[in-house]
Every structure is written in C-alpha cells, then in structure tokens.
Scaffold this active site. Structure first.
Site, short mmCIF file in Angstrom:
data_model
loop_
_atom_site.label_atom_id
_atom_site.label_comp_id
_atom_site.label_asym_id
_atom_site.label_seq_id
_atom_site.Cartn_x
_atom_site.Cartn_y
_atom_site.Cartn_z
N LYS A 170 0.94 -1.06 -0.20
CA LYS A 170 0.04 0.01 0.03
C LYS A 170 0.94 1.12 0.12
O LYS A 170 1.54 1.58 0.95
CB LYS A 170 -0.77 -0.16 1.28
CG LYS A 170 -2.21 0.87 1.20
CD LYS A 170 -2.15 2.23 0.81
CE LYS A 170 -1.66 2.98 2.05
NZ LYS A 170 -1.48 4.59 1.59
N GLU A 245 9.92 1.56 10.53
CA GLU A 245 10.97 2.50 10.08
C GLU A 245 10.53 3.83 10.26
O GLU A 245 9.51 4.00 9.50
CB GLU A 245 11.40 2.36 8.52
CG GLU A 245 12.21 1.11 8.39
CD GLU A 245 13.64 0.87 8.99
OE1 GLU A 245 14.34 2.09 9.47
OE2 GLU A 245 14.11 -0.18 9.22
N CYS A 279 14.27 11.04 6.28
CA CYS A 279 14.20 10.66 7.46
C CYS A 279 15.36 10.70 8.30
O CYS A 279 15.55 10.86 9.46
CB CYS A 279 13.42 9.36 7.84
SG CYS A 279 14.24 7.91 6.78
N GLU A 369 10.45 16.19 14.58
CA GLU A 369 10.93 15.99 13.03
C GLU A 369 10.22 17.00 12.13
O GLU A 369 8.99 17.10 12.17
CB GLU A 369 10.55 14.71 12.65
CG GLU A 369 11.23 14.34 11.20
CD GLU A 369 10.79 13.03 10.84
OE1 GLU A 369 9.80 12.45 10.86
OE2 GLU A 369 11.79 12.31 10.40
P1 NAD Z 1 2.69 8.55 7.41
O1 NAD Z 1 3.16 7.66 8.50
O2 NAD Z 1 1.56 9.70 7.41
O3 NAD Z 1 2.32 7.73 6.09
C1 NAD Z 1 2.97 6.67 5.83
C2 NAD Z 1 2.32 5.75 5.11
O4 NAD Z 1 1.46 5.06 6.10
C3 NAD Z 1 1.30 5.98 4.06
O5 NAD Z 1 1.31 4.99 3.07
C4 NAD Z 1 -0.18 6.35 4.62
O6 NAD Z 1 -1.05 6.32 3.86
C5 NAD Z 1 -0.08 5.17 5.82
N1 NAD Z 1 -0.94 5.50 6.85
C6 NAD Z 1 -1.36 6.52 7.28
N2 NAD Z 1 -2.25 6.44 8.38
C7 NAD Z 1 -2.37 4.89 8.46
C8 NAD Z 1 -3.17 3.98 9.34
N3 NAD Z 1 -3.86 4.78 10.25
N4 NAD Z 1 -2.89 2.76 9.29
C9 NAD Z 1 -2.17 2.41 8.37
N5 NAD Z 1 -1.41 3.05 7.22
C10 NAD Z 1 -1.50 4.40 7.40
O7 NAD Z 1 4.10 9.34 7.14
P2 NAD Z 1 4.36 10.15 6.01
O8 NAD Z 1 3.79 11.72 6.00
O9 NAD Z 1 3.75 9.83 4.41
O10 NAD Z 1 5.88 10.35 5.82
C11 NAD Z 1 6.65 11.02 6.35
C12 NAD Z 1 7.19 10.33 7.72
O11 NAD Z 1 7.92 9.09 7.62
C13 NAD Z 1 8.25 11.04 8.33
O12 NAD Z 1 8.01 11.03 9.89
C14 NAD Z 1 9.57 10.23 8.20
O13 NAD Z 1 10.79 10.34 9.04
C15 NAD Z 1 9.03 8.76 8.01
N6 NAD Z 1 10.10 8.07 7.31
C16 NAD Z 1 10.77 7.02 7.93
C17 NAD Z 1 11.85 6.53 7.02
C18 NAD Z 1 12.67 5.44 8.03
O14 NAD Z 1 13.33 4.44 7.12
N7 NAD Z 1 12.91 5.30 9.04
C19 NAD Z 1 11.74 6.61 5.85
C20 NAD Z 1 11.10 7.39 5.10
C21 NAD Z 1 9.91 8.26 5.97
#
Ligand code: NAD
Length: 462
Positions: A170, A245, A279, A369
C-alpha cells in the site's frame, strides 16, 4: 506513464471494489497529473488472498530461481530508469538530476543486491547438533511513505521476494504513480501471479485494513512515528511480526579537530537534499562554542546558494507543517539566519532553505522532526555536552561525526544512540543495515539484516 485505474492483484490490473479516486498533484505547479483508485478493505482482502494463494509455490521456489526473477526485475527497472525519474519528479517534485541519481538509482542498487543475496545466502545453518532452516515468514503487508517513493517499496519488496515471501504493498497516497510503474516492472520481469500485489488508497482506509488483515503474517511499515505506534499496537494485539522504520532527528556532530568548512558544507547539502524530506537527515548541527560563529556563517552561505533549486516539498499540507515549525523556531527565540516561512514562489509548494542559529536543545525545532529544508545549528561546550545533546531526543535513526582523526570520530560515534553514523562524510552503503534506535523504529532494512526480517528460523535437532 499513464495511470492505471485498477489494482495490481494476482498478476493483472483488476477493477477496484469502490469508485473513489485519489488525485495525484505535481507539487511544483499544483496541477493534477493523474488519478488512481482509492482502495477499500475489499481490495486489500482480494490482494491478501492472492498473496496467500501464491505463497506455497513461491516459498518452495529454489533461491536461484528467485534470484533470477529479482535480477530480471532489476534489469526492467534499469531499462525504465528515465521514466522512473520523470515520474518521481512529477509526483514528488524532486529535481530531475536527483531523481535520476537517487530516486531511480538507489532502487537499482538495492534490487541488484537482493538478486545477488538470494543466489548466495545460506538459507540453512548448522548449530551443534541442529540444522536451522531459514524459511519465509509468509504474506507481507507493506505500507510505504512518499519521500523516497520507489526506494521505500523496493527496500521491502526485494528482500521479501528474495526470502520467498509474497507481498501486498500500500504506497503513499501522494506518490502512487511510481508504485504502479513498479508493479508493471514486476509483471514484465515475469514474477508469478499473486507474488506481488499493489493496492493504492488512503492510509486510514486501505493502510489500516492491510495492517489489521488476519491473512498478513508480517507488517512492514515506513512512515511517521505516530502511525507506526498505531500499527505496532495492532500487530502486537494480533501477535504478528512487525518492522517499523519511523522518524528521525539526527545530529551532525562536528568535533573541534574537524575540517569545519567541509563538515558544514556536506551537512547543509545533506539537510537540503530531497527538500529536507529525508528521515535520516542530519537536521541538528552541533558545533563547539569556539567555532560556532564561523560555522553559522558557513552554513548560511551554503544554504542560501541552494535557492529554490532544491524543489518543492510534496504537498500543501507538508508545506504548511514546515512553515509552522519555522514560525515556532522564531517564536521560541532561535535566530533565523537565512530562509524563513515566506513562500519563495507564488506557485508550487516551495519552502526556502532555512538555517537557524542559537538553537537550544529543548526547543521544538531541535526535538521534533520537521521534514523540510530546515537546519538548526546548536552550540556545545565540550564532548560530554555534545553527546548529551546528540542523544537528547526520542529518535535514534542516523547521524554524522567529523574529526581530524578518524579514530576520534569513531569513539564518539560508538557512544551515540543511533542506528547508523557517517564518519567524516562516509558514503551511503546499500548493504549496511538501516533502521533506528529508540522511537525511530523496530527492525532493520537492507543487506542481510534486511533479508532476515523476512525469515523465520526452524531448528531440527539430530
Ligand atoms: P505517514 O505515517 O503519514 O504515512 C506513511 C504511510 O502510512 C502512507 O502510506 C500512509 O497512507 C499510511 N498510513 C497513514 N495512516 C495510516 C493508518 N492509520 N494505518 C495504516 N497506514 C496508514 O508518514 P508520511 O507523512 O507519509 O511520511 C513521513 C514520515 O515518514 C516522516 O516522519 C519520516 O521520518 C518517516 N520516514 C521514515 C523512514 C525510515 O526509514 N525510518 C523513511 C522515510 C520516511
């Protein structure tokens, strides 16, 4: 690439269960560039069933055959590299050269590394009077973010497939087009139907349905700590394996003996790359009091040079979030050196490269962040102070240490509570484990450590 109006399930593009769609917007000019279906729990269920049905045959495939399919997948991605870069530039806003080198280039390296690992990894080991078999965990539910949209998918799909797992992905709602392109590549590479499946949709709908699905054996999530916490709780309640992650707030520690100009310039480039949406970005630069003013001047000059060449951030929502943090930095008393909350262009979700000085460790901009092109420069008095500041957040994903002597930098890095540290500008290594300490996550991606996330052990005693 022309967007698909279906879900890639069981080897074909299937009509979605519902009619809702998601608009894909180019963040550089705010134009709608495509529309993809917003999946529902019914689509997720169909995809998980397909993955479950495909599992026994794929798990039983010889590792050499899995390696051959992954090598074919890597070759398709290589052949479509320009298209991948163009798609990521269109939906994420990354500058074309960065899309070529990083957004299209890194997934090639990662897919290639797993093609090789599948062929060479020993899925069996001898321990005393036991033989330990490393078996695929089963059906993987992967939920990915938009910041490195193809890399995040490949970093899960490639090791899962190498291990013999089947997978349902997804992708993030802001960047579904490169995910669809990846599904096409999987198809072209000849992976059997059902081994890889893609359901586009909203996080709280399709994402949640995938995390909760009883047919999923392992949930692998990359994204925010807030959503990661929800997913971890759901997986915990079901006694299901989970890999998370999450966010980061990494420190770039410049020790007094370091080459200051190099450390600052590389540090600024690290934060500005991908418009700060990384990230593992070193968003806190830690400099000794004696060299602080010089470092701030260097950082401001380096950041100002970027102008809007860094590209926009991904969405209006993200831009509002980043600007809110910049305003908070000013309100809490940090000194704005360059950049600021004002939009540098009328159109597009641009944020000016921003540097704050006189940032203290407890300020919001030093703790949370931001996920935008914003650097905080902090002052330390001695090495213990630097360590306390570096370790003083809930995160522990990455970091950097600079010193005149490599051993000095390594000694400091060994005391940092974080998953990876670059020593004097060390290069990204696609085989090194990537993942976090503390609230930055659970588990590791990439290389053999990433592969083992997708394997169960079974011990036979003789
Ligand atoms: P997000 O958590 O909002 O979304 C990530 C994914 O989760 C998306 O596909 C989203 O549709 C899904 N999602 C959202 N709500 C959900 C729920 N209730 N249940 C299941 N899935 C759900 O994050 P974002 O805004 O897309 O990405 C930014 C964040 O990701 C930042 O905090 C960043 O640090 C983190 N990030 C971490 C890494 C790592 O490897 N540690 C890598 C990239 C991004």
């Amino acid at each position: 690439m022309k967007p698909h109006d279906g879900m890639y399930i069981d080897g074909a593009w299937r009509t979605p269960a519902g009619r809702d769609t998601i608009d894909v917007v180019n963040p550089a000019d705010e134009q709608v560039i495509g529309r993809v279906p917003a999946g529902t729990a019914a689509d997720v269920d169909a995809a998980v069933r397909a993955a479950r049905a495909a599992l026994p045959a794929w798990a039983a495939t010889a590792p050499a055959e899995r390696a051959a399919r992954l090598a074919a997948l890597r070759d398709v991605l290589a052949a479509r590299k320009d298209e991948i870069a163009e798609t990521v530039t269109a939906e994420l806003g990354a500058p074309p050269q960065f899309s070529q080198n990083v957004h299209a280039g890194v997934p090639l390296a990662v897919a290639g590394s797993y093609a090789e690992l599948a062929a060479t990894y020993s899925f069996e080991e001898k321990v005393g009077n036991s033989v330990v078999h490393l078996e695929p965990v089963g059906v993987v539910g992967a939920i990915t973010p938009w910041n490195y949209p193809l890399h995040q998918i490949v970093a899960k799909a490639a090791p899962a497939l190498a291990a013999g797992c089947t997978i349902v992905v997804k992708p993030a709602e802001d960047t579904p087009l490169v995910a669809q392109l990846f599904a096409e590549a999987v198809h072209q590479a000849g992976l059997p139907a059902g081994v890889f499946n893609l359901v586009t949709g909203l996080g709280p709908v399709a994402g949640q349905a995938l995390a909760e699905h009883p047919g999923v054996d392992l949930v692998s999530f990359t994204g925010s700590t807030a959503v990661g916490r929800l997913i971890g709780a759901t997986a915990g309640a079901a006694i299901k394996k989970v890999a998370l992650e999450l966010g980061g707030k990494s420190a770039n520690v410049i020790l007094p003996s370091a080459d200051l100009a190099r450390a600052v310039n590389v540090g600024v480039a690290n934060v500005m790359s991908n418009s700060g949406q990384t990230c593992s970005a070193w968003t806190r630069m830690l400099v000794h009091a004696a060299r602080y003013d010089e470092a701030v001047e260097l950082a401001a000059a380096a950041a100002a040079k970027y102008g809007d060449r860094i590209g926009p951030v991904v969405s209006a929502r993200q831009r509002a979030r980043v600007r809110g943090y910049i305003e908070k930095g000013v309100a809490e008393g940090a000194r704005l050196i360059t950049g600021g909350p004002e939009a540098p262009r009328e159109q597009g979700h641009f944020v000016a490269p921003t540097v704050f000085a006189d940032v203290t460790p407890e300020m919001t901009i030093a703790q949370e962040e931001i996920f935008g092109p914003v650097l905080s420069v902090l002052r330390y008095t001695d090495e213990e102070d630097a360590l306390r500041i570096a370790n003083g957040t809930v995160y522990g994903l990455a970091g950097a240490v600079w010193a005149g002597d490599e051993a000095e930098a390594v000694a400091f890095a060994r005391r940092m509570e974080t998953g990876q540290v670059d020593i004097n500008g060390g290069r990204f290594n696609p085989l090194a484990p990537f993942g976090g300490y503390k609230q930055s996550g659970v588990g590791r991606e990439l290389g053999t450590h990433g592969l083992s996330e997708y394997l169960h052990t079974k011990s036979l005693q003789f």
